[in-house]
Design an enzyme around this catalytic site. Structure first.
Site, short mmCIF file in Angstrom:
data_model
loop_
_atom_site.label_atom_id
_atom_site.label_comp_id
_atom_site.label_asym_id
_atom_site.label_seq_id
_atom_site.Cartn_x
_atom_site.Cartn_y
_atom_site.Cartn_z
N ARG A 108 0.82 -1.20 0.00
CA ARG A 108 0.00 0.00 0.00
C ARG A 108 0.85 1.25 0.00
O ARG A 108 0.57 2.21 -0.69
CB ARG A 108 -0.90 -0.03 1.23
CG ARG A 108 -1.87 1.10 1.31
CD ARG A 108 -2.63 1.09 2.64
NE ARG A 108 -3.51 -0.07 2.76
CZ ARG A 108 -4.10 -0.40 3.92
NH1 ARG A 108 -3.88 0.32 5.00
NH2 ARG A 108 -4.89 -1.45 3.97
N TYR A 109 1.89 1.27 0.84
CA TYR A 109 2.81 2.40 0.91
C TYR A 109 4.06 2.03 0.13
O TYR A 109 4.45 0.87 0.12
CB TYR A 109 3.18 2.68 2.36
CG TYR A 109 2.01 2.93 3.28
CD1 TYR A 109 1.33 4.15 3.25
CD2 TYR A 109 1.58 1.95 4.16
CE1 TYR A 109 0.26 4.38 4.10
CE2 TYR A 109 0.50 2.17 5.01
CZ TYR A 109 -0.15 3.38 4.98
OH TYR A 109 -1.20 3.60 5.82
N ARG A 112 6.80 0.12 2.41
CA ARG A 112 6.44 -0.95 3.35
C ARG A 112 5.53 -1.97 2.69
O ARG A 112 4.59 -1.58 2.00
CB ARG A 112 5.67 -0.36 4.54
CG ARG A 112 6.51 0.27 5.60
CD ARG A 112 5.70 1.25 6.43
NE ARG A 112 5.39 2.44 5.65
CZ ARG A 112 4.55 3.40 6.01
NH1 ARG A 112 3.90 3.32 7.14
NH2 ARG A 112 4.34 4.45 5.23
N CYS A 121 -3.71 -18.98 15.00
CA CYS A 121 -3.24 -18.30 16.19
C CYS A 121 -3.38 -19.26 17.36
O CYS A 121 -4.14 -20.22 17.27
CB CYS A 121 -4.07 -17.05 16.47
SG CYS A 121 -3.90 -15.79 15.19
N CYS A 125 -8.70 -13.73 18.64
CA CYS A 125 -9.36 -12.49 19.06
C CYS A 125 -10.72 -12.43 18.37
O CYS A 125 -10.80 -12.53 17.15
CB CYS A 125 -8.56 -11.27 18.63
SG CYS A 125 -6.87 -11.22 19.22
N CYS A 128 -10.82 -9.73 15.65
CA CYS A 128 -9.76 -9.77 14.62
C CYS A 128 -10.20 -9.09 13.33
O CYS A 128 -11.28 -9.35 12.81
CB CYS A 128 -9.37 -11.21 14.32
SG CYS A 128 -8.05 -11.34 13.11
N ARG A 130 -8.81 -9.61 10.54
CA ARG A 130 -8.64 -10.56 9.43
C ARG A 130 -9.49 -11.80 9.65
O ARG A 130 -9.11 -12.91 9.27
CB ARG A 130 -7.16 -10.95 9.27
CG ARG A 130 -6.30 -9.79 8.91
CD ARG A 130 -5.07 -10.13 8.09
NE ARG A 130 -4.39 -8.88 7.82
CZ ARG A 130 -3.37 -8.42 8.56
NH1 ARG A 130 -2.89 -9.15 9.55
NH2 ARG A 130 -2.83 -7.26 8.30
N ASP A 290 -11.89 -1.45 13.24
CA ASP A 290 -12.21 -1.51 11.81
C ASP A 290 -13.62 -2.06 11.56
O ASP A 290 -14.07 -2.94 12.27
CB ASP A 290 -11.20 -2.40 11.08
CG ASP A 290 -9.81 -1.79 11.08
OD1 ASP A 290 -9.72 -0.56 11.01
OD2 ASP A 290 -8.83 -2.56 11.14
N ASP A 327 -8.09 3.45 9.85
CA ASP A 327 -7.74 2.96 8.52
C ASP A 327 -8.85 3.36 7.56
O ASP A 327 -10.02 3.10 7.84
CB ASP A 327 -7.60 1.43 8.56
CG ASP A 327 -6.39 0.95 7.78
OD1 ASP A 327 -5.98 1.67 6.84
OD2 ASP A 327 -5.86 -0.13 8.09
N LYS A 334 -3.76 4.71 6.62
CA LYS A 334 -4.14 5.06 7.98
C LYS A 334 -4.03 6.56 8.16
O LYS A 334 -3.04 7.16 7.74
CB LYS A 334 -3.19 4.37 8.96
CG LYS A 334 -3.29 2.86 8.91
CD LYS A 334 -2.38 2.21 9.93
CE LYS A 334 -2.50 0.71 9.89
NZ LYS A 334 -1.92 0.11 8.68
C1 LIG Z 1 -0.87 -0.70 8.65
C2 LIG Z 1 -0.20 -1.05 7.41
C3 LIG Z 1 1.14 -0.73 7.22
C4 LIG Z 1 2.00 -0.07 8.28
O1 LIG Z 1 1.66 1.20 8.59
P1 LIG Z 1 2.47 1.91 9.79
O2 LIG Z 1 1.82 3.22 9.92
O3 LIG Z 1 3.90 1.95 9.36
O4 LIG Z 1 2.29 1.04 10.98
C5 LIG Z 1 1.72 -1.08 6.03
N1 LIG Z 1 1.03 -1.70 5.05
C6 LIG Z 1 -0.26 -1.99 5.20
C7 LIG Z 1 -0.97 -2.67 4.10
C8 LIG Z 1 -0.93 -1.71 6.39
O5 LIG Z 1 -2.21 -2.04 6.54
#
Ligand SMILES: *Cc1c(COP(=O)(O)O)cnc(C)c1O
Length: 368
Positions: A108-109, A112, A121, A125, A128, A130, A290, A327, A334
């Protein structure tokens, strides 16, 4: 503490393996420890037909068996609301469009990547995000699938961090975990590995295993993101787990989810965050719950969340206060939410609300 499992000798209690092998997974076993309400009795088979149930003896021992509203009980004991078609109507199972890049992988980013490596698990939870994954029955990604995910990262130089999540990634066999960490570490542009795990909460004994700690140390820098939601989860066992991680050079931070009936009160969160920093765990995010199907009954309003963080500001050390975040749907990322202390801005004149009370006018000029 440990009223429920008094007969278990300490050396077994401190064994992760014992905790996993003795996890409570059926209604009959659960009833030996907690008196289920008629609603819980009735809901159990209906809910668990759809979503799995498990809880470690350790986590069960932290629950007050007499209190049907116990905040830890709410996180693990199924309730009929999870499958109530009216309550859960219209909700998506995957509102953030996860796994849009490859099976198990969400990018997404730019810097990362999120890797979901298993869908089991040691305790589940009820909140959860997911939940959809757990309907398929327990399974971890095959070596072939993992290789494909790792290749994806290898081919993208913009990626600096991989988040390994699940399911419970640290419940994987150590060989598989080592395979993932070693392969990732061989990627030159990858800087940091983050592991999302709830084992410090559900089975802190996992971290009494020197082989696991050695792996985390060898393939570092690795950060651990964990998930304490309530001060009753902060036990000497959890503290020992964190201490061992820190000694292995693995920093630990916490992501709490704001959950109705569990921790949606400023006093509870204040105790949680104070306890966490005493344990040397940085509270990083407070997530708004969420809108995932099966979880909607845990949601509070954003207004209430903002009011809670406002109450914390000024009462707690700055670093004890996490960022309240939400989110956005459709994988839009986020967003941090903060009580709006800046009330007005006109030219260089600003009006602030002080966290200590009252309003403050302040003229702030730009430097020459
Ligand atoms: C939450 C998330 C992240 C990490 O976000 P941070 O703000 O760095 O914790 C990265 N990728 C995805 C798809 C996420 O849902």
């Amino acid at each position: 503490m440990r009223r429920l499992f008094k007969e278990v000798p300490e050396h077994l209690w401190r064994s992760y393996r014992w905790q996993v092998e003795n996890a409570v997974t059926t209604k009959e076993e659960l009833k030996k420890y907690l008196r289920l309400t008629p609603e819980e009795e009735k809901a159990f088979p209906t809910v668990t037909r759809l979503y799995p149930f498990a809880v470690t003896p350790y986590y069960l021992s932290l629950i007050n068996p007499e209190d049907p509203e116990d905040p830890l009980r709410r996180q693990v004991v199924p309730r009929v609301e999870e499958v109530n078609p009216r309550l859960q109507r219209d909700a998506s199972e995957n509102p953030f469009n996860e796994e849009s890049s490859l099976p198990g992988l969400t990018h997404r980013y730019p810097d990362r990547v999120l890797m979901v490596v298993s869908n089991f698990c040691v305790s589940y939870c009820r909140h959860c995000m997911r939940k959809r994954l757990f309907k398929e029955g327990p399974r971890s990604r095959s070596y072939e699938e993992l290789k494909r995910m790792i290749e994806y990262v290898r081919r993208r130089e913009s990626v600096r961090e991989v988040l390994i999540s699940g399911g419970e990634p640290l419940a994987l066999p150590l060989e598989k975990l080592e395979f993932i960490l070693k392969e990732l570490r061989s990627i030159p542009h990858l800087e940091v590995i983050r592991i999302g795990t709830r084992l410090p909460v559900f089975a802190p004994m996992r971290f009494y295993d020197e082989r696991l700690l050695a792996l985390l140390e060898r393939y570092g820098p690795i950060w651990i993101a964990t998930h304490f939601n309530h001060p009753n989860e902060l036990t000497p066992y959890a503290e020992e787990a964190v201490e061992r991680l820190l000694r292995a050079g693995v920093p630990v931070f916490n992501q709490t989810v704001l959950l109705k009936g569990v921790n949606d009160e400023p006093e509870v969160l204040e105790r949680l965050f104070r306890g966490l920093i005493r344990m040397k765990v940085k509270p990083q995010y407070l997530f708004h719950c969420d809108p995932v199907k099966g979880v909607l009954h845990f949601r509070t309003s954003v207004r209430k969340g903002l009011e809670i963080v406002r109450r914390l500001r000024g009462r707690l050390s700055g670093y004890a206060i996490p960022v309240y975040a939400l989110d956005l749907p459709g994988g839009k990322g986020k967003v941090p939410l903060e009580y709006p202390y800046l009330r007005r801005a006109e030219g260089n004149r600003y009006l602030f609300e002080s966290p200590l009370g009252g309003l403050v006018e302040y003229e702030i000029d730009e430097g020459p």
